[in-house]
Design a protein around this motif. Structure first.
Motif, PDB file in Angstrom:
ATOM      1  N   SER A   1       0.849  -1.184   0.000  1.00 39.85           N
ATOM      2  CA  SER A   1       0.000   0.000   0.000  1.00 39.85           C
ATOM      3  C   SER A   1       0.890   1.241   0.000  1.00 39.85           C
ATOM      4  O   SER A   1       2.007   1.230   0.537  1.00 39.85           O
ATOM      5  N   GLU A   2       0.418   2.315  -0.606  1.00 38.77           N
ATOM      6  CA  GLU A   2       1.207   3.548  -0.652  1.00 38.77           C
ATOM      7  C   GLU A   2       1.534   4.031   0.746  1.00 38.77           C
ATOM      8  O   GLU A   2       2.645   4.510   1.008  1.00 38.77           O
TER       9      GLU A   2
ATOM     10  N   GLN B   1       3.427  -0.207  -7.490  1.00 35.91           N
ATOM     11  CA  GLN B   1       3.208   0.748  -6.400  1.00 35.91           C
ATOM     12  C   GLN B   1       4.513   1.398  -5.947  1.00 35.91           C
ATOM     13  O   GLN B   1       4.561   2.593  -5.652  1.00 35.91           O
TER      14      GLN B   1
END
Length: 255
Positions: free
Chosen positions: A185-186, A215
């Motif tokens: 996840s960012e 990502q």
């Protein structure tokens, strides 16, 4: 005679030792691992700033192509050498194993470097078992020393002896301090990147390893151009060798 990789390292180190602004006291280096398998995903890593190093898996259908691409960009690159893990699963066919003789280890390294020509050195892919073992590590580091190559300990186990043995063998060596993308996840990548910067501010310099995930590349493309605003400088891997940060413990061990 010094081989190409060592000469390349020497030249790169000299070029990157130009004085930085006094305000840019924190410096970071980044390696993108696992390059060589995927033409679309891996190629995106070459769009990152030139100071970001690439580590290329051996014997992949794109290994030599990406080694040449990195050379053409004047980007530093490593051999991402598969080594035996504790779990013993998801290992490459050309992995270095504890059961190998010294002669077999040397031949495996020869073949791997031939598939990633002119690499600056190597860092371990997996290796949570092999990097704990003195005998295969001494054989590996002796090989690197003879060929004028460097070593980066990915530190996939807290019990690794690899970096210490490299230094005993007079191999220029670094350690990984932060993994950027164990979680994709960012927000998690940003958290790890902030840890990297915090450690660089504390110790002067810090080294991170990431992977060519969509990502990760997207985050770095967005974040790296803003480093100067935070008084942080991205430097090549070879420049990191000029100032070791041995007292900085790495975080987030992973295989």
């Amino acid at each position: 005679m010094l081989n190409f990789s060592f000469r390349f390292w020497c030249i790169s180190a000299l070029l990157t030792l130009l004085p930085a602004s006094a305000a840019l006291s924190a410096q970071i280096a980044i390696i993108i691992d696992d390059v060589g398998n995927n033409s679309h995903r891996d190629a995106a890593a070459f769009g990152l700033p030139i100071s970001v190093a690439i580590s290329i898996l051996p014997h992949k259908h794109l290994s030599q192509k990406y080694a040449l691409m990195a050379q053409e960009q004047h980007r530093e690159f490593l051999l991402h050498m598969p080594m035996e893990s504790m779990a013993g699963i998801k290992q490459e066919s050309n992995v270095l194993l504890a059961s190998m003789s010294d002669k077999r280890i040397v031949q495996t390294l020869n073949d791997a470097f031939a598939s990633v020509p002119n690499a600056l050195g190597l860092n371990n892919h997996m290796g949570s078992r092999l990097t704990q073992l003195e005998t295969p590590m001494r054989t590996t580091m002796s090989y690197l020393h003879r060929h004028g190559l460097i070593f980066v300990d990915s530190r996939t186990t807290a019990l690794t002896q690899a970096e210490a043995i490299a230094k005993q063998t007079k191999v220029p060596a670094l350690r990984r301090h932060v993994f950027l993308d164990n979680e994709l996840s960012e927000a998690k990548i940003e958290r790890q990147f902030n840890i990297l910067i915090k450690r660089a501010r504390k110790y002067g310099r810090s080294l991170a390893i990431g992977h060519p995930h969509m990502q990760t590349i997207a985050y770095l493309k967005k974040r790296l151009p803003t480093l100067a605003q935070d008084n942080v400088q991205l430097i090549p891997l070879s420049a990191m060798l000029t100032h070791q940060v041995d007292n900085a413990k790495p975080l987030h061990i992973g295989d």
